[in-house]
Design an enzyme around this catalytic site. Structure first.
Site, PDB file in Angstrom:
ATOM      1  N   ASP A  11     -30.227 -13.985  12.318  1.00 19.34           N
ATOM      2  CA  ASP A  11     -29.817 -12.583  12.408  1.00 19.34           C
ATOM      3  C   ASP A  11     -30.605 -11.895  13.524  1.00 19.34           C
ATOM      4  O   ASP A  11     -31.556 -11.148  13.266  1.00 19.34           O
ATOM      5  CB  ASP A  11     -30.021 -11.879  11.062  1.00 19.34           C
ATOM      6  CG  ASP A  11     -29.070 -12.396  10.008  1.00 19.34           C
ATOM      7  OD1 ASP A  11     -27.994 -12.907  10.375  1.00 19.34           O
ATOM      8  OD2 ASP A  11     -29.386 -12.280   8.814  1.00 19.34           O
ATOM      9  N   LYS A  33     -27.142 -20.081  10.138  1.00 22.31           N
ATOM     10  CA  LYS A  33     -26.055 -19.117   9.997  1.00 22.31           C
ATOM     11  C   LYS A  33     -26.021 -18.224  11.225  1.00 22.31           C
ATOM     12  O   LYS A  33     -27.028 -17.657  11.629  1.00 22.31           O
ATOM     13  CB  LYS A  33     -26.249 -18.251   8.755  1.00 22.31           C
ATOM     14  CG  LYS A  33     -25.170 -17.173   8.606  1.00 22.31           C
ATOM     15  CD  LYS A  33     -25.514 -16.164   7.528  1.00 22.31           C
ATOM     16  CE  LYS A  33     -26.544 -15.198   7.963  1.00 22.31           C
ATOM     17  NZ  LYS A  33     -26.093 -13.882   8.393  1.00 22.31           N
ATOM     18  N   ASP A  60     -20.668 -16.861   9.887  1.00 23.26           N
ATOM     19  CA  ASP A  60     -20.536 -15.827   8.863  1.00 23.26           C
ATOM     20  C   ASP A  60     -19.923 -14.563   9.469  1.00 23.26           C
ATOM     21  O   ASP A  60     -20.620 -13.607   9.765  1.00 23.26           O
ATOM     22  CB  ASP A  60     -21.917 -15.539   8.267  1.00 23.26           C
ATOM     23  CG  ASP A  60     -21.903 -14.497   7.180  1.00 23.26           C
ATOM     24  OD1 ASP A  60     -20.845 -14.243   6.586  1.00 23.26           O
ATOM     25  OD2 ASP A  60     -22.981 -13.923   6.904  1.00 23.26           O
ATOM     26  N   LEU A  61     -18.598 -14.588   9.652  1.00 33.39           N
ATOM     27  CA  LEU A  61     -17.917 -13.448  10.261  1.00 33.39           C
ATOM     28  C   LEU A  61     -16.997 -12.714   9.285  1.00 33.39           C
ATOM     29  O   LEU A  61     -16.438 -11.679   9.628  1.00 33.39           O
ATOM     30  CB  LEU A  61     -17.133 -13.898  11.500  1.00 33.39           C
ATOM     31  CG  LEU A  61     -17.984 -14.529  12.605  1.00 33.39           C
ATOM     32  CD1 LEU A  61     -17.110 -14.922  13.794  1.00 33.39           C
ATOM     33  CD2 LEU A  61     -19.101 -13.610  13.046  1.00 33.39           C
ATOM     34  N   LYS A  62     -16.831 -13.259   8.090  1.00 29.04           N
ATOM     35  CA  LYS A  62     -16.037 -12.622   7.035  1.00 29.04           C
ATOM     36  C   LYS A  62     -14.700 -12.090   7.573  1.00 29.04           C
ATOM     37  O   LYS A  62     -14.422 -10.899   7.519  1.00 29.04           O
ATOM     38  CB  LYS A  62     -16.822 -11.507   6.357  1.00 29.04           C
ATOM     39  CG  LYS A  62     -18.053 -11.978   5.644  1.00 29.04           C
ATOM     40  CD  LYS A  62     -18.835 -10.789   5.075  1.00 29.04           C
ATOM     41  CE  LYS A  62     -20.242 -11.171   4.712  1.00 29.04           C
ATOM     42  NZ  LYS A  62     -21.117 -11.362   5.864  1.00 29.04           N
ATOM     43  N   PHE A  63     -13.885 -12.997   8.079  1.00 31.50           N
ATOM     44  CA  PHE A  63     -12.607 -12.594   8.644  1.00 31.50           C
ATOM     45  C   PHE A  63     -11.771 -11.837   7.615  1.00 31.50           C
ATOM     46  O   PHE A  63     -11.653 -12.248   6.460  1.00 31.50           O
ATOM     47  CB  PHE A  63     -11.822 -13.819   9.136  1.00 31.50           C
ATOM     48  CG  PHE A  63     -12.503 -14.589  10.224  1.00 31.50           C
ATOM     49  CD1 PHE A  63     -12.884 -13.971  11.407  1.00 31.50           C
ATOM     50  CD2 PHE A  63     -12.764 -15.937  10.081  1.00 31.50           C
ATOM     51  CE1 PHE A  63     -13.503 -14.678  12.430  1.00 31.50           C
ATOM     52  CE2 PHE A  63     -13.373 -16.662  11.096  1.00 31.50           C
ATOM     53  CZ  PHE A  63     -13.749 -16.028  12.265  1.00 31.50           C
ATOM     54  N   HIS A  64     -11.175 -10.720   8.048  1.00 32.20           N
ATOM     55  CA  HIS A  64     -10.318  -9.913   7.177  1.00 32.20           C
ATOM     56  C   HIS A  64      -9.421  -9.078   8.069  1.00 32.20           C
ATOM     57  O   HIS A  64      -9.880  -8.160   8.745  1.00 32.20           O
ATOM     58  CB  HIS A  64     -11.183  -9.024   6.282  1.00 32.20           C
ATOM     59  CG  HIS A  64     -10.392  -8.237   5.286  1.00 32.20           C
ATOM     60  ND1 HIS A  64     -10.577  -6.900   5.094  1.00 32.20           N
ATOM     61  CD2 HIS A  64      -9.417  -8.609   4.426  1.00 32.20           C
ATOM     62  CE1 HIS A  64      -9.744  -6.469   4.152  1.00 32.20           C
ATOM     63  NE2 HIS A  64      -9.031  -7.491   3.738  1.00 32.20           N
ATOM     64  N   ILE A  66      -4.818  -8.924   9.400  1.00 30.20           N
ATOM     65  CA  ILE A  66      -3.484  -9.396   9.064  1.00 30.20           C
ATOM     66  C   ILE A  66      -3.490 -10.924   9.082  1.00 30.20           C
ATOM     67  O   ILE A  66      -4.344 -11.552   9.717  1.00 30.20           O
ATOM     68  CB  ILE A  66      -2.412  -8.808  10.010  1.00 30.20           C
ATOM     69  CG1 ILE A  66      -2.662  -9.239  11.458  1.00 30.20           C
ATOM     70  CG2 ILE A  66      -2.359  -7.294   9.890  1.00 30.20           C
ATOM     71  CD1 ILE A  66      -1.534  -8.855  12.407  1.00 30.20           C
ATOM     72  N   THR A  69      -3.745 -12.943  12.430  1.00 31.93           N
ATOM     73  CA  THR A  69      -5.034 -12.763  13.111  1.00 31.93           C
ATOM     74  C   THR A  69      -6.116 -13.590  12.430  1.00 31.93           C
ATOM     75  O   THR A  69      -6.913 -14.268  13.090  1.00 31.93           O
ATOM     76  CB  THR A  69      -5.419 -11.275  13.142  1.00 31.93           C
ATOM     77  OG1 THR A  69      -4.421 -10.563  13.873  1.00 31.93           O
ATOM     78  CG2 THR A  69      -6.776 -11.062  13.785  1.00 31.93           C
TER      79      THR A  69
END
Length: 130
Positions: A11, A33, A60-64, A66, A69
Site C-alpha cells: 500500500d 497485494k 485488489d481492485l474490487k471491480f464493480h 457494468i 466493463t
C-alpha cells in the site's frame, strides 16, 4: 515450500516504495497485494516488475461496474498473470458471472468482496436514507 499463506500489502503511492519493500522479501515466503493506490500510480508495469521478481500478486481492485466493463477488466487482469483478483459482491449476479467468464480456471483466482471491512452497520443504515 508450498503455497505461502502470508500476503504483504504493498500500500504505497509509488512503484519505488513498493519495489524497495519487495527487495526485502522472499517470494517463496509470501505473496503481495497491489491495491488501487499503487496500481493507479504505477499501472500494470509495477505488477510486471514485481512478478519478474518471482512474486505472486493479489490484484485488489474490487471491480464493480457494468457487466462488460467488469468482464474486460478481469480479462485484462488475468492477462497480466496475477495469482488472484477481486470483484465487489455488491454488483448484481450477472455482473459477478460476467467477471468469472473470461478468467481461466486454475491459474487465476477470482474472489468477491462482500463489503469493505470499514463499512459498519451504522453506515449501512444511513445508505438507505436521504
Amino acid at each position: 515450500m508450498g503455497d505461502p499463506r502470508i500476503i504483504v500489502a504493498l500500500d504505497f503511492p509509488s512503484a519505488e516504495q513498493a519495489l524497495a519493500l519487495t527487495a526485502k522479501l522472499h517470494p517463496a515466503l509470501c505473496r503481495v497485494k497491489v491495491g488501487k493506490e499503487l496500481f493507479t500510480a504505477a499501472g500494470p508495469q509495477v505488477v510486471e516488475k514485481i512478478m519478474g521478481k518471482g512474486f505472486e500478486i493479489f490484484l485488489d481492485l474490487k471491480f464493480h461496474d457494468i457487466r462488460s466493463t467488469v468482464a474486460n477488466a478481469c480479462k485484462a487482469a488475468a492477462g497480466l498473470g496475477v495469482w488472484m483478483m477481486n470483484v465487489h459482491a455488491l454488483g448484481e449476479r450477472r455482473m459477478l458471472s460476467a467477471a468469472r467468464e473470461p478468467v481461466p480456471v486454475g491459474p487465476t483466482k477470482l474472489i468477491a468482496v462482500p463489503l469493505p471491512p470499514t463499512l459498519e452497520h451504522g453506515n449501512l443504515t444511513c445508505l438507505g436514507r436521504n
